[in-house]
Write an enzyme that holds these catalytic residues in place. Structure first.
Site, short mmCIF file in Angstrom:
data_model
loop_
_atom_site.label_atom_id
_atom_site.label_comp_id
_atom_site.label_asym_id
_atom_site.label_seq_id
_atom_site.Cartn_x
_atom_site.Cartn_y
_atom_site.Cartn_z
N ASP A 31 56.06 66.38 38.17
CA ASP A 31 56.63 65.10 37.76
C ASP A 31 58.14 65.28 37.73
O ASP A 31 58.64 66.18 37.03
CB ASP A 31 56.14 64.72 36.36
CG ASP A 31 54.67 64.33 36.32
OD1 ASP A 31 53.96 64.54 37.32
OD2 ASP A 31 54.22 63.81 35.28
N SER A 77 63.72 71.59 34.41
CA SER A 77 64.54 72.31 35.37
C SER A 77 64.36 71.71 36.75
O SER A 77 64.07 70.52 36.87
CB SER A 77 64.23 73.80 35.36
OG SER A 77 65.27 74.50 36.00
N HIS A 96 52.58 72.63 40.41
CA HIS A 96 51.32 72.77 41.14
C HIS A 96 51.58 73.04 42.63
O HIS A 96 52.67 72.79 43.13
CB HIS A 96 50.49 71.49 40.99
CG HIS A 96 50.09 71.18 39.58
ND1 HIS A 96 48.80 71.38 39.12
CD2 HIS A 96 50.80 70.71 38.53
CE1 HIS A 96 48.74 71.02 37.84
NE2 HIS A 96 49.94 70.62 37.46
#
Length: 272
Positions: free
Chosen positions: A79, A241, A138
């Site tokens: 995200d 980050s 992911h």
């Protein structure tokens, strides 16, 4: 070598975030963070269930997200906000509009020159995870991991103001470089970039990588038979980050642009 002040600050914040306070106080801390940062907790457990602020940062999804199983569809690994993307200018990528950096330096000395040559005139995407985002990353496509390189460095903020004022920010900061090959046989890189208050970057398949610790020189870990499936959770930032993705020339046809917000599982490109 003296530790940079950004590393010291981040270590101290990491200690605070990892501390498990009495339940009543932890509930206040967690709920305060959710409210101040505006976290959407609809896919996660209630803030009060997390025993530390770090457990809240690194929360997992209650239910798996759906994504395309088409082998040619590249999905977002996280995200985030796509701060920049597009074609490399030879071996230079944009940190932000008007501010470029050398991809060869980003990848570091432990990546072979021949492989650096392969990504010349390739493509890149920068994914910025803010403190309000889901912090786990992911696998964006079925892939083989060839090498992981930990490069110690500073921990400057990577938010938009910092991207606009500090040249070579991604190169100065601590990072973990993953050298990968997709099902189409094309080389690509996932670069996890540390930032202020990121106590650690976890890489689940290589526990020897310990970030914001005492390492002073790059360390490389090679793999012979490490395959990861699209959608697999392979670690997290312990705060927000950036991830940089770099591919060979014509390795992907982008379906997103800079300034777009994406979620893990969104299709962002077609592989070729």
């Amino acid at each position: 070598m003296t530790r940079h002040i950004t590393n010291t600050i981040s270590q101290q914040f990491g200690r605070f975030a990892s501390k498990e306070f009495p339940r009543w106080f932890q509930k206040i801390v967690n709920q305060g963070y959710v409210s101040i940062m505006g976290l959407d907790m609809s896919e996660f457990y209630a803030p009060s269930t997390y025993r530390s602020l770090n457990a809240l940062f690194t929360r997992t999804l209650k239910a798996s997200r759906h994504f395309s199983n088409d082998a040619d569809d590249l999905i977002s690994p996280c995200d985030s906000l796509i701060t920049e993307c597009g074609d490399l200018d030879a071996t230079r990528a944009l940190q932000i509009k008007g501010m470029s950096y050398c991809v060869r330096e980003l990848l570091g000395s432990e990546i072979d020159d021949a492989n650096k040559d392969r990504i010349e005139h390739g493509q890149f995407m920068n994914f910025y995870l803010s403190p309000r985002d889901y912090h786990r990353y992911h696998v964006p496509t079925n892939m083989k991991v060839l090498k992981a390189v930990h490069i110690p460095g500073k921990l400057y903020p990577v938010n938009m103001p910092s991207l606009n004022k500090r040249a070579d920010l991604f190169i100065e900061n601590e990072r973990v470089v993953l050298e990968c090959e997709n099902q189409q046989g094309r080389l690509f890189y996932l670069v996890l970039v540390g930032a202020l208050n990121v106590g650690k970057m976890q890489v689940s398949f290589e526990p020897r990588i310990q970030t914001n610790a005492d390492a002073q020189q790059p360390t490389a870990y090679a793999f012979d038979d490490l395959y990861l499936k699209k959608g697999d959770d392979f670690g997290c930032f312990e705060m927000g980050s950036t991830i940089v993705m770099i591919t060979e020339k014509a390795g992907m046809a982008l379906s997103v642009e800079a300034g777009r917000k994406v979620r893990f599982g969104d299709t962002i490109a077609k592989l070729s």
